[in-house]
Design a protein around this motif. Structure first.
Motif, PDB file in Angstrom:
ATOM      1  N   ASP A 166     -19.020   1.176  -5.251  1.00  0.00           N
ATOM      2  CA  ASP A 166     -20.379   1.504  -4.783  1.00  0.00           C
ATOM      3  C   ASP A 166     -20.502   2.866  -4.098  1.00  0.00           C
ATOM      4  OD1 ASP A 166     -21.159  -1.039  -5.681  1.00  0.00           O
ATOM      5  OD2 ASP A 166     -20.608  -1.941  -3.759  1.00  0.00           O
ATOM      6  N   GLY A 167     -20.050   3.927  -4.739  1.00  0.00           N
ATOM      7  CA  GLY A 167     -20.194   5.264  -4.183  1.00  0.00           C
ATOM      8  C   GLY A 167     -19.209   5.601  -3.075  1.00  0.00           C
ATOM      9  N   GLU A 168     -18.121   4.818  -2.979  1.00  0.00           N
ATOM     10  CA  GLU A 168     -17.095   5.059  -1.962  1.00  0.00           C
ATOM     11  C   GLU A 168     -15.715   5.069  -2.616  1.00  0.00           C
ATOM     12  OE1 GLU A 168     -18.785   2.891   2.002  1.00  0.00           O
ATOM     13  OE2 GLU A 168     -18.035   1.558   0.417  1.00  0.00           O
ATOM     14  N   ILE A 169     -14.755   5.676  -1.910  1.00  0.00           N
ATOM     15  CA  ILE A 169     -13.355   5.663  -2.327  1.00  0.00           C
ATOM     16  C   ILE A 169     -12.524   5.162  -1.156  1.00  0.00           C
ATOM     17  CG2 ILE A 169     -13.033   8.110  -1.687  1.00  0.00           C
ATOM     18  CD1 ILE A 169     -10.984   8.238  -4.057  1.00  0.00           C
ATOM     19  N   LEU A 170     -11.486   4.400  -1.457  1.00  0.00           N
ATOM     20  CA  LEU A 170     -10.595   3.894  -0.416  1.00  0.00           C
ATOM     21  C   LEU A 170      -9.543   4.961  -0.108  1.00  0.00           C
ATOM     22  CD1 LEU A 170     -10.049   1.363   1.314  1.00  0.00           C
ATOM     23  CD2 LEU A 170      -8.356   0.698  -0.407  1.00  0.00           C
ATOM     24  N   LEU A 171      -9.499   5.399   1.148  1.00  0.00           N
ATOM     25  CA  LEU A 171      -8.540   6.416   1.585  1.00  0.00           C
ATOM     26  C   LEU A 171      -7.724   5.906   2.762  1.00  0.00           C
ATOM     27  CD1 LEU A 171     -10.805   9.606   1.444  1.00  0.00           C
ATOM     28  CD2 LEU A 171      -9.091   8.874  -0.234  1.00  0.00           C
ATOM     29  N   SER A 172      -6.541   6.490   2.929  1.00  0.00           N
ATOM     30  CA  SER A 172      -5.652   6.149   4.040  1.00  0.00           C
ATOM     31  C   SER A 172      -5.806   7.179   5.148  1.00  0.00           C
ATOM     32  CB  SER A 172      -4.192   6.130   3.569  1.00  0.00           C
ATOM     33  OG  SER A 172      -3.985   5.125   2.622  1.00  0.00           O
ATOM     34  N   PRO A 173      -6.364   6.778   6.303  1.00  0.00           N
ATOM     35  CA  PRO A 173      -6.436   7.717   7.427  1.00  0.00           C
ATOM     36  C   PRO A 173      -5.025   8.039   7.933  1.00  0.00           C
ATOM     37  CG  PRO A 173      -7.878   5.827   7.781  1.00  0.00           C
ATOM     38  CD  PRO A 173      -6.985   5.504   6.621  1.00  0.00           C
ATOM     39  N   GLN A 174      -4.729   9.314   8.043  1.00  0.00           N
ATOM     40  CA  GLN A 174      -3.421   9.754   8.507  1.00  0.00           C
ATOM     41  C   GLN A 174      -3.584  10.947   9.428  1.00  0.00           C
ATOM     42  OE1 GLN A 174      -0.912  10.413   5.094  1.00  0.00           O
ATOM     43  NE2 GLN A 174      -1.141   8.317   4.393  1.00  0.00           N
ATOM     44  N   ARG A 175      -3.002  10.815  10.620  1.00  0.00           N
ATOM     45  CA  ARG A 175      -3.116  11.859  11.637  1.00  0.00           C
ATOM     46  C   ARG A 175      -4.590  12.207  11.827  1.00  0.00           C
ATOM     47  NH1 ARG A 175       1.309  12.748   8.416  1.00  0.00           N
ATOM     48  NH2 ARG A 175       3.300  12.609   9.471  1.00  0.00           N
ATOM     49  N   ASP A 176      -4.969  13.451  11.587  1.00  0.00           N
ATOM     50  CA  ASP A 176      -6.365  13.866  11.783  1.00  0.00           C
ATOM     51  C   ASP A 176      -7.093  14.046  10.457  1.00  0.00           C
ATOM     52  OD1 ASP A 176      -4.920  16.069  10.974  1.00  0.00           O
ATOM     53  OD2 ASP A 176      -5.955  17.466  12.294  1.00  0.00           O
ATOM     54  N   GLY A 177      -6.640  13.346   9.420  1.00  0.00           N
ATOM     55  CA  GLY A 177      -7.256  13.473   8.108  1.00  0.00           C
ATOM     56  C   GLY A 177      -7.019  12.241   7.261  1.00  0.00           C
ATOM     57  N   TYR A 178      -6.982  12.451   5.960  1.00  0.00           N
ATOM     58  CA  TYR A 178      -6.843  11.356   5.001  1.00  0.00           C
ATOM     59  C   TYR A 178      -5.878  11.730   3.891  1.00  0.00           C
ATOM     60  CZ  TYR A 178     -11.124   9.378   6.990  1.00  0.00           C
ATOM     61  OH  TYR A 178     -12.055   8.851   7.848  1.00  0.00           O
ATOM     62  N   ASP A 179      -5.399  10.700   3.210  1.00  0.00           N
ATOM     63  CA  ASP A 179      -4.650  10.861   1.976  1.00  0.00           C
ATOM     64  C   ASP A 179      -4.988   9.666   1.091  1.00  0.00           C
ATOM     65  OD1 ASP A 179      -2.976  11.924   0.058  1.00  0.00           O
ATOM     66  OD2 ASP A 179      -1.129  11.671   1.203  1.00  0.00           O
ATOM     67  N   PHE A 180      -4.512   9.693  -0.136  1.00  0.00           N
ATOM     68  CA  PHE A 180      -4.705   8.578  -1.041  1.00  0.00           C
ATOM     69  C   PHE A 180      -3.616   7.546  -0.785  1.00  0.00           C
ATOM     70  CE2 PHE A 180      -6.283  12.397  -3.166  1.00  0.00           C
ATOM     71  CZ  PHE A 180      -7.571  12.001  -3.503  1.00  0.00           C
ATOM     72  N   PRO A 181      -3.898   6.267  -0.943  1.00  0.00           N
ATOM     73  CA  PRO A 181      -2.844   5.260  -0.830  1.00  0.00           C
ATOM     74  C   PRO A 181      -1.795   5.482  -1.916  1.00  0.00           C
ATOM     75  CG  PRO A 181      -5.025   4.227  -0.804  1.00  0.00           C
ATOM     76  CD  PRO A 181      -5.218   5.666  -1.183  1.00  0.00           C
ATOM     77  N   GLY A 182      -0.541   5.416  -1.528  1.00  0.00           N
ATOM     78  CA  GLY A 182       0.544   5.590  -2.485  1.00  0.00           C
ATOM     79  C   GLY A 182       1.777   6.138  -1.804  1.00  0.00           C
ATOM     80  N   GLY A 183       2.784   6.458  -2.601  1.00  0.00           N
ATOM     81  CA  GLY A 183       4.007   7.000  -2.025  1.00  0.00           C
ATOM     82  C   GLY A 183       5.139   7.043  -3.024  1.00  0.00           C
ATOM     83  N   GLY A 184       6.345   7.116  -2.494  1.00  0.00           N
ATOM     84  CA  GLY A 184       7.527   7.398  -3.283  1.00  0.00           C
ATOM     85  C   GLY A 184       8.049   6.253  -4.121  1.00  0.00           C
ATOM     86  N   MET A 185       8.545   6.624  -5.291  1.00  0.00           N
ATOM     87  CA  MET A 185       9.124   5.687  -6.236  1.00  0.00           C
ATOM     88  C   MET A 185      10.547   5.338  -5.796  1.00  0.00           C
ATOM     89  SD  MET A 185       9.604   6.294 -10.343  1.00  0.00           S
ATOM     90  CE  MET A 185       7.859   6.272 -10.678  1.00  0.00           C
ATOM     91  N   GLU A 186      10.874   4.058  -5.880  1.00  0.00           N
ATOM     92  CA  GLU A 186      12.228   3.581  -5.586  1.00  0.00           C
ATOM     93  C   GLU A 186      13.050   3.598  -6.874  1.00  0.00           C
ATOM     94  OE1 GLU A 186      13.174   2.851  -2.528  1.00  0.00           O
ATOM     95  OE2 GLU A 186      11.189   2.932  -1.604  1.00  0.00           O
ATOM     96  N   ILE A 187      14.357   3.752  -6.744  1.00  0.00           N
ATOM     97  CA  ILE A 187      15.242   3.706  -7.903  1.00  0.00           C
ATOM     98  C   ILE A 187      15.044   2.362  -8.610  1.00  0.00           C
ATOM     99  CG2 ILE A 187      17.663   3.667  -8.692  1.00  0.00           C
ATOM    100  CD1 ILE A 187      16.781   6.418  -7.696  1.00  0.00           C
ATOM    101  N   GLY A 188      14.855   2.405  -9.918  1.00  0.00           N
ATOM    102  CA  GLY A 188      14.687   1.186 -10.697  1.00  0.00           C
ATOM    103  C   GLY A 188      13.251   0.732 -10.862  1.00  0.00           C
ATOM    104  N   GLU A 189      12.304   1.367 -10.155  1.00  0.00           N
ATOM    105  CA  GLU A 189      10.889   1.005 -10.281  1.00  0.00           C
ATOM    106  C   GLU A 189      10.235   1.788 -11.407  1.00  0.00           C
ATOM    107  OE1 GLU A 189       8.646  -0.241  -6.192  1.00  0.00           O
ATOM    108  OE2 GLU A 189       9.009   1.896  -6.463  1.00  0.00           O
ATOM    109  N   THR A 190       9.251   1.174 -12.027  1.00  0.00           N
ATOM    110  CA  THR A 190       8.407   1.894 -12.969  1.00  0.00           C
ATOM    111  C   THR A 190       7.290   2.571 -12.179  1.00  0.00           C
ATOM    112  OG1 THR A 190       6.879   0.063 -13.324  1.00  0.00           O
ATOM    113  CG2 THR A 190       8.845   0.147 -14.760  1.00  0.00           C
TER     114      THR A 190
END
Length: 158
Positions: A34-58
């Motif tokens: 509905d006209g919004e995006i889910l973001l991760s608040p971090q420090r004094d700003g935002y980033d997208f949810p996500g992160g580093g791949m582990e060995i063996g993960e797709t």
């Protein structure tokens, strides 16, 4: 031995020997409603949810795991929006990364917003994910090396 310039979250540069850099692909998700995006608040700003791949993960397993850890939501991976790369320096760990950055649209499957999946490091700088109006994306600060606004705009037309 070559030196590589790596930026940190403050946009400051660190010169690091190439043999001290860890390869770390990272996967991020863009979830809209509905006209919004889910973001991760971090420090004094935002980033997208996500992160580093582990060995063996797709790539898909990484997106699903990281998105759940940072938001509490279970999602389904959909379309690739952006692929890029960065040399990043993690200040608290004093560690440098050569990262491939993958951004995918995703769809909501289940779950409630939560911080239960945060590790001890994330508890120090991140807060519960927030729905942010698309009208605000050009006014907020993003903590990443990509053109976040362009990625969001592109994802909205996929």
């Amino acid at each position: 031995m070559n030196m590589i310039s790596c930026r940190d979250w403050n946009e400051e540069m660190h010169e690091v020997s190439e043999n001290e850099i860890t390869f770390r692909p990272s996967v991020y998700g863009l979830l809209f409603r509905d006209g919004e995006i889910l973001l991760s608040p971090q420090r004094d700003g935002y980033d997208f949810p996500g992160g580093g791949m582990e060995i063996g993960e797709t790539i898909e397993q990484t997106l699903i795991r990281e998105f759940h850890e940072e938001t509490g939501f279970h999602v389904l991976m959909k379309d690739l929006v952006y692929c890029g790369q960065d040399f990043y320096y993690a200040i608290p760990h004093e560690k440098a990364f050569n990262t491939i950055l993958l951004y995918y649209t995703c769809s909501y499957k289940s779950g409630d917003l939560s911080t239960d999946g945060f590790d001890e490091y994330e508890k120090g700088y991140a807060r519960k994910a927030e729905w942010v109006s698309i009208d605000r994306i050009e006014k907020i600060k993003f903590h990443n090396s990509v053109d976040s606004v362009a990625i969001i705009r592109k994802a909205m037309v996929i």
